[in-house]
Design an enzyme around this catalytic site. Sequence first.
Site, PDB file in Angstrom:
ATOM      1  N   LYS A  15     -86.533  68.786  48.097  1.00  0.00           N
ATOM      2  CA  LYS A  15     -87.459  67.677  47.811  1.00  0.00           C
ATOM      3  C   LYS A  15     -88.128  67.154  49.075  1.00  0.00           C
ATOM      4  CE  LYS A  15     -84.746  64.731  45.822  1.00  0.00           C
ATOM      5  NZ  LYS A  15     -83.501  65.521  45.913  1.00  0.00           N
ATOM      6  N   VAL A  17     -88.623  68.617  51.999  1.00  0.00           N
ATOM      7  CA  VAL A  17     -89.567  69.579  52.580  1.00  0.00           C
ATOM      8  C   VAL A  17     -90.838  69.642  51.731  1.00  0.00           C
ATOM      9  CG1 VAL A  17     -89.938  72.011  53.134  1.00  0.00           C
ATOM     10  CG2 VAL A  17     -87.781  70.914  53.733  1.00  0.00           C
ATOM     11  N   LYS A  35     -89.064  55.981  50.070  1.00  0.00           N
ATOM     12  CA  LYS A  35     -87.722  56.456  49.732  1.00  0.00           C
ATOM     13  C   LYS A  35     -86.983  55.253  49.156  1.00  0.00           C
ATOM     14  CE  LYS A  35     -84.430  59.633  49.861  1.00  0.00           C
ATOM     15  NZ  LYS A  35     -84.532  60.961  49.235  1.00  0.00           N
ATOM     16  N   GLU A 107     -90.221  59.687  46.893  1.00  0.00           N
ATOM     17  CA  GLU A 107     -89.196  60.738  46.862  1.00  0.00           C
ATOM     18  C   GLU A 107     -87.890  60.185  46.318  1.00  0.00           C
ATOM     19  OE1 GLU A 107     -86.412  63.494  49.688  1.00  0.00           O
ATOM     20  OE2 GLU A 107     -88.268  62.722  50.567  1.00  0.00           O
ATOM     21  N   GLY A 168     -88.447  74.842  45.445  1.00  0.00           N
ATOM     22  CA  GLY A 168     -88.227  74.197  46.732  1.00  0.00           C
ATOM     23  C   GLY A 168     -87.813  75.108  47.858  1.00  0.00           C
TER      24      GLY A 168
END
Length: 250
Positions: A15, A17, A35, A107, A168
């Site tokens: 996630k 990256v 975040k 994220e 991913g």
Amino acid sequence: MSVIVVSGTGTEIGKTVVTAGLVALAAGLRVAVVKPAQTGVAEGEPGDLAEVRRLGGPAHGLELARFPEPLAPATAARRAGRTAPGAEEIADRVAALAGEYDLVLVEGAGGLLVRFDDRGTTLADVARLLAAPVLVVAPAGLGTLNAVALTGEALRARGVDQLGVVVGSWPAAPDLAARCNLLDLPEVAGAPLLGAVPEGAGRLSPADFRARAPRWFAPRLGGTWDATAFTGAARPEPLVAAEAVGALAR
């Protein structure tokens, strides 16, 4: 899309990256990365936001909570004797940033339905409140179809749009399951395949990462990756055909 929520089908599947790749693709735009809860990182240590900005480039970062144990946010907060942010608080903070920035990336932590607080609110609730699409990051290999299908069902049940699926960490030498999954992922997800990030991408230098990122993501995300060409190149030879060739050879 001024807000994109990045979720995974689990943990440690790429996630961060992928989020860094989206930042790289948005070069020239005003980008913020949120975040909601960082777990498993002590105070003062670099977390996911630091990695996103190191690889992807300049972006405003907002971390709403941090807990030292590598657990679900609600569990980590309870064990730390603290209160974790719920979906409403997270959505309010993201909405405020969306008024200031061209793109806001959110994220998540782990999978879509990981609990953020003691009321059981999740990243799916955040996306619903924001009316924001969710980009699902999935692993390449065996077991991913079930996890992607469940994630897609959970999103549809909540009336949340799934933007698509990104692999991913695409292996340098993909096995049969990974190659077959490329064909099946869009169908089980109910959403398009929008990219495949090569394994080890996070170990590239920032300059190389940013230069290569467009090749990993589809045009809908700002890249040049061609799902049809990529899937066709990885398509395994049908077993029936292989058996027929073997029979002829005998």
